[in-house]
Scaffold this active site. Structure first.
Site, mmCIF file in Angstrom:
data_model
loop_
_atom_site.group_PDB
_atom_site.id
_atom_site.type_symbol
_atom_site.label_atom_id
_atom_site.label_comp_id
_atom_site.label_asym_id
_atom_site.label_seq_id
_atom_site.Cartn_x
_atom_site.Cartn_y
_atom_site.Cartn_z
ATOM 1 N N CYS A 169 0.812 -1.118 -0.035
ATOM 2 C CA CYS A 169 -0.019 0.217 -0.032
ATOM 3 C C CYS A 169 0.798 1.287 -0.052
ATOM 4 O O CYS A 169 1.422 1.739 1.242
ATOM 5 C CB CYS A 169 -0.936 -0.047 1.277
ATOM 6 S SG CYS A 169 -2.121 1.342 1.180
ATOM 7 N N CYS A 172 -0.596 4.224 2.121
ATOM 8 C CA CYS A 172 -0.262 3.925 3.601
ATOM 9 C C CYS A 172 1.086 4.439 4.036
ATOM 10 O O CYS A 172 1.278 4.784 4.893
ATOM 11 C CB CYS A 172 -0.648 2.716 3.980
ATOM 12 S SG CYS A 172 -1.859 1.886 3.264
ATOM 13 N N ASP A 173 2.114 3.944 3.196
ATOM 14 C CA ASP A 173 3.375 3.710 3.883
ATOM 15 C C ASP A 173 4.467 4.511 2.720
ATOM 16 O O ASP A 173 5.596 5.018 3.204
ATOM 17 C CB ASP A 173 4.034 2.182 3.850
ATOM 18 C CG ASP A 173 3.070 1.445 4.571
ATOM 19 O OD1 ASP A 173 2.472 1.946 5.516
ATOM 20 O OD2 ASP A 173 2.913 0.144 4.011
#
Ligand code: NAP
Length: 349
Positions: A169, A172-173
């Site tokens: 992801c 997300c990261d």
């Protein structure tokens, strides 16, 4: 224990659309939106689903590019709004769209429980649903809308560096310090891979988009964006065979194998982002609904959301490995709510 008329499992566009329709039909739907656990975070199955893990959504009808800021402020509760990234003006973002849908369902009286359904019993009626914390809910109809989650390659070295360089992801990261101004690798050739590579190119020094063939599967407009981005280098005809690194540094690079001539080459990289398709979230059904070979729920009646168990309906990506779009998912959620309403009405009469 009061028996619920409609329980909806999941919290993506299919789930909230089903809830909006069921609530307006005065069926008082109850949504299990998923649990906030570390396990769900790692597997990408937190509440609000895959759209909550994406950036701009430019193809959901009704949200053209423009400044929606004040509308978002007025429609989404302050606490949720404060935790969201600033509005990008490119249509709407995935998290914004999901918060709007959730709020719309709530506005019509949908009740929401922030937990997973861990076990189902569809052999008796009313159906029994057991949540992760052990709560049992009885339901006359169930709408399964648990979506799908990102796949990993399954390499031991990939597992060893999960969360220390390996992720599925980018949104997300990708903005974490370990990835900034460093070379990164994205594996895949579909829209997700191109989207992740384009997003990561904002932070990384270079993004190597590794694809096993010589042609992207992504839509033409998305593929063109990747090919035109000077920070994205497409590595054609290569598969990832090993993630390299150390305990101290985490991931430091990858080993690639040429899918045409078998040759190998290594690349330095601080991060690896997998974008190689999805697996439907159907394990909790434990074989009680008919599934396809790829584990998607089988819809048993053409153009309906019926499953192999009467009274259980399915909507969204959990039953769709073909379209997999936010808008088709929302449409099928509406269909599932109407199917559940009619099923209940037929039995009550
Ligand atoms: P996808 O279209 O199924 O693409 C998966 C990609 O991963 C393919 O290129 C595939 O290669 C590759 N792949 C699969 N298994 C692999 C393996 N073991 N090793 C190496 N490569 C592997 O999945 P997706 O990109 O997640 O897209 C899913 C759906 O969501 C699509 O309908 C897409 O249009 C949609 N989507 C839309 C947007 C958007 O419009 N903004 C954004 C994201 C996703 P092959 O090509 O060789 O099969």
């Amino acid at each position: 224990m009061a028996v619920e008329r409609v329980v909806i499992i999941g919290s993506g566009p299919a789930s909230w659309s089903a809830a909006i329709y069921a609530a307006r039909a005065e069926l008082q739907p109850l949504v299990f939106e998923g649990a906030i656990t570390e396990e769900n975070r790692i597997s990408g199955t937190l509440p609000l689903g895959q759209l909550n893990l994406t950036t701009e959504v430019e193809n959901y009808a009704g949200f053209p590019a423009g400044n929606l800021e004040s509308y978002l402020d007025s429609a989404i509760p302050t606490v949720a709004r404060q935790n969201m990234a600033p509005h990008s003006k490119h249509g709407i973002s995935g998290p914004e769209l999901m918060e709007l849908m959730r709020q719309q369902a709530k506005n019509f009286g949908t009740r929401i429980i922030t937990d997973d359904i861990a076990k189902v019993d569809f052999k008796r009626h009313p159906f029994h649903l057991t949540s992760l914390n052990g709560q049992v809910t009885e339901a006359l109809t169930v709408i399964v809308a648990t979506g799908a989650r990102a796949n990993y390659l399954g390499l031991p070295s990939e597992e060893a560096f999960k969360n220390r360089g390996v992720s599925a992801c980018a949104v997300c990261d990708g903005a974490l310090p370990r990835y900034r101004n460093k070379p990164l690798v994205v594996v895949g050739g579909g829209d997700s891979a191109v989207e992740e590579a384009s997003y990561l190119a904002k932070f990384a020094s270079r993004v190597h988009l590794v694809h096993r063939r010589d042609k992207l599967r992504a839509s033409k407009i998305m593929a063109q964006r990747a090919e035109d981005n000077p920070k994205i280098d497409i590595v054609w005809n290569h598969a990832l065979s090993e993630v390299r690194g150390s305990d101290a540094q985490g991931m430091t690079g990858v080993l690639l194998e040429n899918t045409v001539d078998g040759g190998t080459k290594s690349l330095e990289a601080a991060g690896l982002f997998l974008a190689i398709g999805h697996t439907p979230n159907t394990a909790f059904l434990d074989g009680q609904l008919q599934l396809t070979k790829k584990q998607y729920v089988v819809l048993t009646v053409p153009f309906r959301t019926d499953t192999s168990v009467p009274g259980v309906f399915a909507a969204g990506d959990v039953a769709d490995d073909y379209y997999r779009q936010a808008i088709t998912s929302a449409g099928s959620g509406c269909m599932a709510a109407l199917d559940a309403e009619r099923w209940l009405a037929a039995r009550e009469h």
